[in-house]
Design an enzyme around this catalytic site. Sequence first.
Site, PDB file in Angstrom:
ATOM      1  N   ARG A 169      -0.734  -5.294   4.826  1.00  0.00           N
ATOM      2  CA  ARG A 169      -0.054  -4.799   3.625  1.00  0.00           C
ATOM      3  C   ARG A 169       1.212  -4.052   4.033  1.00  0.00           C
ATOM      4  NH1 ARG A 169      -5.116  -1.471   1.240  1.00  0.00           N
ATOM      5  NH2 ARG A 169      -4.819  -0.558   3.298  1.00  0.00           N
ATOM      6  N   ARG A 223       0.863  -1.185   0.000  1.00  0.00           N
ATOM      7  CA  ARG A 223       0.000   0.000   0.000  1.00  0.00           C
ATOM      8  C   ARG A 223       0.897   1.232   0.000  1.00  0.00           C
ATOM      9  NH1 ARG A 223      -2.643   4.248   0.470  1.00  0.00           N
ATOM     10  NH2 ARG A 223      -4.785   4.375   1.156  1.00  0.00           N
ATOM     11  N   GLU A 253     -11.881   4.809  -4.710  1.00  0.00           N
ATOM     12  CA  GLU A 253     -12.164   3.388  -4.502  1.00  0.00           C
ATOM     13  C   GLU A 253     -12.888   2.775  -5.699  1.00  0.00           C
ATOM     14  OE1 GLU A 253     -11.103   1.610  -1.950  1.00  0.00           O
ATOM     15  OE2 GLU A 253     -10.218   3.393  -1.022  1.00  0.00           O
TER      16      GLU A 253
END
Length: 127
Positions: free
Chosen positions: A72, A22, A30
């Site tokens: 992540r 990320r 999104e």
Amino acid sequence: VVDVVDGDTIWVQMGAEEVKVRYIGINAPELEREGVEEQPFARAAEEANARLVVGKMVTLEKDVSDTDQYGRLLRYVYVGETFVNAELVRQGMARARAYQPDTRLQAELYAAQDEARAAGRGIWSLQ
């Protein structure tokens, strides 16, 4: 980079393992998922990210945190001299957004956002 998840997340091959990364300091629109409508420029952000990184060797730079609550890796991402996080913001494909404590390069990201906003690029064309 083996794949792009969206405008601010990628899959990277590290040895025998694929790792989700990320980008630090940015937030892209999104994509549609269960219960969430796709936001404007989400697909364009995903495509811009792919053009910048897919199939390329990247340098991953850590700030303070190693991972987020989803496991992540949190990283600043570079392809050669290109700071990908900032380039996506500069293109208007993501907003600069500080997530404490990982803010070492936030001033550069905000400067890229100011440039994109002033030029009316990408998400800033909707303002």
